[in-house]
Write a protein that holds these residues in place. Sequence first.
Motif, mmCIF file in Angstrom:
data_model
loop_
_atom_site.group_PDB
_atom_site.id
_atom_site.type_symbol
_atom_site.label_atom_id
_atom_site.label_comp_id
_atom_site.label_asym_id
_atom_site.label_seq_id
_atom_site.Cartn_x
_atom_site.Cartn_y
_atom_site.Cartn_z
ATOM 1 N N GLU A 194 4.670 9.601 -5.032
ATOM 2 C CA GLU A 194 3.621 8.876 -5.514
ATOM 3 C C GLU A 194 2.974 8.061 -4.296
ATOM 4 O OE1 GLU A 194 5.436 6.259 -8.590
ATOM 5 O OE2 GLU A 194 5.242 7.942 -10.000
ATOM 6 N N ALA A 195 3.791 7.725 -3.204
ATOM 7 C CA ALA A 195 2.994 6.951 -2.226
ATOM 8 C C ALA A 195 2.151 7.735 -1.536
ATOM 9 C CB ALA A 195 4.266 6.674 -1.139
ATOM 10 N N PHE A 196 1.989 9.031 -1.643
ATOM 11 C CA PHE A 196 1.030 9.854 -1.012
ATOM 12 C C PHE A 196 -0.265 10.062 -1.940
ATOM 13 C CE2 PHE A 196 4.408 11.414 1.584
ATOM 14 C CZ PHE A 196 3.795 11.664 2.896
ATOM 15 N N TYR A 197 -0.145 10.355 -3.380
ATOM 16 C CA TYR A 197 -1.175 10.589 -4.004
ATOM 17 C C TYR A 197 -1.760 9.580 -5.074
ATOM 18 C CZ TYR A 197 1.873 11.290 -8.493
ATOM 19 O OH TYR A 197 2.518 10.984 -9.398
ATOM 20 N N LYS A 198 -0.682 8.445 -5.300
ATOM 21 C CA LYS A 198 -1.024 7.482 -6.260
ATOM 22 C C LYS A 198 -1.197 5.957 -5.515
ATOM 23 C CE LYS A 198 0.810 5.343 -10.550
ATOM 24 N NZ LYS A 198 1.940 5.478 -11.397
ATOM 25 N N ARG A 244 6.924 2.055 -3.436
ATOM 26 C CA ARG A 244 7.688 1.332 -4.134
ATOM 27 C C ARG A 244 9.079 1.649 -4.214
ATOM 28 N NH1 ARG A 244 5.020 -2.142 -8.158
ATOM 29 N NH2 ARG A 244 7.175 -2.108 -9.043
ATOM 30 N N ILE A 245 10.151 0.896 -3.714
ATOM 31 C CA ILE A 245 11.462 1.148 -3.347
ATOM 32 C C ILE A 245 12.368 0.004 -4.033
ATOM 33 C CG2 ILE A 245 13.207 1.736 -1.992
ATOM 34 C CD1 ILE A 245 11.418 3.084 -0.050
ATOM 35 N N ALA A 246 13.190 0.163 -4.881
ATOM 36 C CA ALA A 246 13.902 -0.855 -5.467
ATOM 37 C C ALA A 246 13.283 -1.991 -5.995
ATOM 38 C CB ALA A 246 14.975 -1.388 -4.357
ATOM 39 N N TYR A 293 6.497 -1.486 -0.002
ATOM 40 C CA TYR A 293 6.458 -1.570 1.323
ATOM 41 C C TYR A 293 5.079 -0.958 1.934
ATOM 42 C CZ TYR A 293 11.348 -2.982 0.822
ATOM 43 O OH TYR A 293 12.524 -3.833 0.450
ATOM 44 N N PRO A 294 4.717 -1.354 3.051
ATOM 45 C CA PRO A 294 3.535 -0.529 3.703
ATOM 46 C C PRO A 294 4.013 0.682 3.888
ATOM 47 C CG PRO A 294 3.697 -2.660 4.430
ATOM 48 C CD PRO A 294 4.941 -2.688 3.824
ATOM 49 N N PHE A 295 3.171 1.860 3.765
ATOM 50 C CA PHE A 295 3.429 3.100 4.105
ATOM 51 C C PHE A 295 2.333 3.549 4.673
ATOM 52 C CE2 PHE A 295 3.527 7.519 2.640
ATOM 53 C CZ PHE A 295 4.845 7.798 2.855
ATOM 54 N N PRO A 296 2.324 4.390 5.648
ATOM 55 C CA PRO A 296 3.491 5.296 6.102
ATOM 56 C C PRO A 296 4.323 4.377 7.162
ATOM 57 C CG PRO A 296 1.562 6.198 7.259
ATOM 58 C CD PRO A 296 1.159 5.009 6.432
ATOM 59 N N VAL A 297 3.800 3.326 7.448
ATOM 60 C CA VAL A 297 4.758 2.410 8.569
ATOM 61 C C VAL A 297 4.842 1.137 8.049
ATOM 62 C CG1 VAL A 297 4.532 1.465 11.059
ATOM 63 C CG2 VAL A 297 3.204 3.572 10.609
ATOM 64 N N CYS A 298 6.072 0.550 8.285
ATOM 65 C CA CYS A 298 6.419 -0.717 7.931
ATOM 66 C C CYS A 298 7.415 -1.524 8.947
ATOM 67 C CB CYS A 298 7.426 -0.644 6.555
ATOM 68 S SG CYS A 298 8.158 -2.364 6.099
ATOM 69 N N LEU A 311 -10.270 24.273 2.598
ATOM 70 C CA LEU A 311 -8.873 23.684 2.331
ATOM 71 C C LEU A 311 -8.978 23.176 0.995
ATOM 72 C CD1 LEU A 311 -6.168 22.432 3.364
ATOM 73 C CD2 LEU A 311 -7.496 20.434 3.828
ATOM 74 N N MET A 312 -7.753 23.322 0.124
ATOM 75 C CA MET A 312 -7.726 23.272 -1.268
ATOM 76 C C MET A 312 -6.449 22.702 -1.546
ATOM 77 S SD MET A 312 -7.229 27.154 -2.113
ATOM 78 C CE MET A 312 -8.603 27.624 -0.954
ATOM 79 N N GLY A 313 -6.218 22.291 -2.944
ATOM 80 C CA GLY A 313 -4.825 21.872 -3.327
ATOM 81 C C GLY A 313 -4.677 20.502 -3.289
ATOM 82 N N GLY A 314 -3.596 20.025 -4.143
ATOM 83 C CA GLY A 314 -3.347 18.588 -4.504
ATOM 84 C C GLY A 314 -3.219 17.963 -3.241
ATOM 85 N N PRO A 315 -2.395 18.423 -2.163
ATOM 86 C CA PRO A 315 -1.704 17.595 -1.049
ATOM 87 C C PRO A 315 -2.798 17.897 0.114
ATOM 88 C CG PRO A 315 0.017 19.338 -1.873
ATOM 89 C CD PRO A 315 -1.308 19.742 -2.417
ATOM 90 N N HIS A 316 -4.028 18.414 -0.082
ATOM 91 C CA HIS A 316 -4.901 18.593 1.091
ATOM 92 C C HIS A 316 -5.258 17.625 2.038
ATOM 93 C CE1 HIS A 316 -7.694 16.705 -1.646
ATOM 94 N NE2 HIS A 316 -8.483 16.374 -0.636
ATOM 95 N N GLU A 317 -5.329 16.375 1.484
ATOM 96 C CA GLU A 317 -5.447 15.208 2.449
ATOM 97 C C GLU A 317 -4.196 15.052 3.486
ATOM 98 O OE1 GLU A 317 -5.895 11.752 -0.016
ATOM 99 O OE2 GLU A 317 -8.008 12.173 -0.316
ATOM 100 N N VAL A 318 -3.073 15.447 3.132
ATOM 101 C CA VAL A 318 -1.675 15.364 3.851
ATOM 102 C C VAL A 318 -1.798 16.258 4.942
ATOM 103 C CG1 VAL A 318 0.847 15.300 4.029
ATOM 104 C CG2 VAL A 318 -0.454 14.526 1.806
ATOM 105 N N PHE A 319 -2.489 17.342 4.761
ATOM 106 C CA PHE A 319 -2.592 18.465 5.914
ATOM 107 C C PHE A 319 -3.848 18.419 6.415
ATOM 108 C CE2 PHE A 319 0.829 19.662 3.050
ATOM 109 C CZ PHE A 319 1.679 20.421 3.969
#
Length: 356
Positions: free
Chosen positions: A236-240, A246-248, A252-257, A303-311
Amino acid sequence: MATIRALELGFGSTSLVTGVNENGSPKILTFPSIVSQVDPSKSDLGAGLNDRNTVLVDIKGSKYEIGIDASLGSDKTNGRVLNNKYITSDQYQALLFGSLVYMNETEIDLLVLGLPVENWHRKQELKDLVIGCHEVNGKKYNIKDCWVIVQPMGGLLSHANDSGQAAFSEMREKTILSLDPGFGTWDFICSKGLIINNSRSGGVDQGMSAVLASVARVLKVAFPDLGSIPIEQIDEAFYKHKDHIRIAGRKYPFPVCVGKDMSGKDVDIHFDVRSAISNVTGSALTSTQNKVGLGGDIDLILLMGGPHEVFLNAVKEAYPAHEITVVKNPLTAICTGMYYGGLQYYAATQLKNTAA
């Protein structure tokens, strides 16, 4: 008029055609590829106040729930299929046959299905499984014929359809690299137009699930009292959420805290998951280059696919001289292209049968 449907059953999400719009484009429904085994003793804890949008499927005497709200019935023992059983697993078949209910047709002339490149050798097995009459929830669904393609080809077909006739004619002469980061696998095909070069195509188990597992190992160190953070939460941190995780109950900032939560409050939490991400995505591209090469003869990279931004960054770093084209509607492009390809395949089959 023939009824044609397409189903892209991926490790992460399932996309299927439910009908056709007035302009001839397919109506696409997408939901997570989560399968929940039903516990009869807990089948309706909500007492009917809010019914889930799911389909109940019986596979070999066991009942499974799939569909839009299937995650609400899942626990840690259920979820996505990420193993070599794939087609023969109860979970895969629950998704496959349960999806027929969402297609709104009991008679399907042609069902188009996709397989990851590394599972391509199982295409006949899949066709044998699908063709015929199937009963789901007391209703019969008849699949008269099935056409199976590798999943990245769907994205290529979708891009070709969106490009217009002139651009499509030009594409026939181009060497094209189609990249599909799925949830379970990283797939790629190299083709001359729409003709695939098998020796320069392949897939590895370095899809989004590998990224999530890599990130989870870093977060486990940052949050030692919480054990493993569920990969769905990280996903969810990647696509939402995009900029936080969100943890507990806290953001928290993502990808760096670096010691502050999203509200700016000081916390004893430090993590940087960027290397965890790039280690996987970079490895996926190395596998691609080992088969495809450095791209001197590649005219077009899709480039295709739901996670395309990550790659995407890893693709740009691997092929810096190329302009990377992200296909239109990357999450559903494969299913859309499968449908358009199915129209052509069915017409060609009918013409061939008439000539015979």
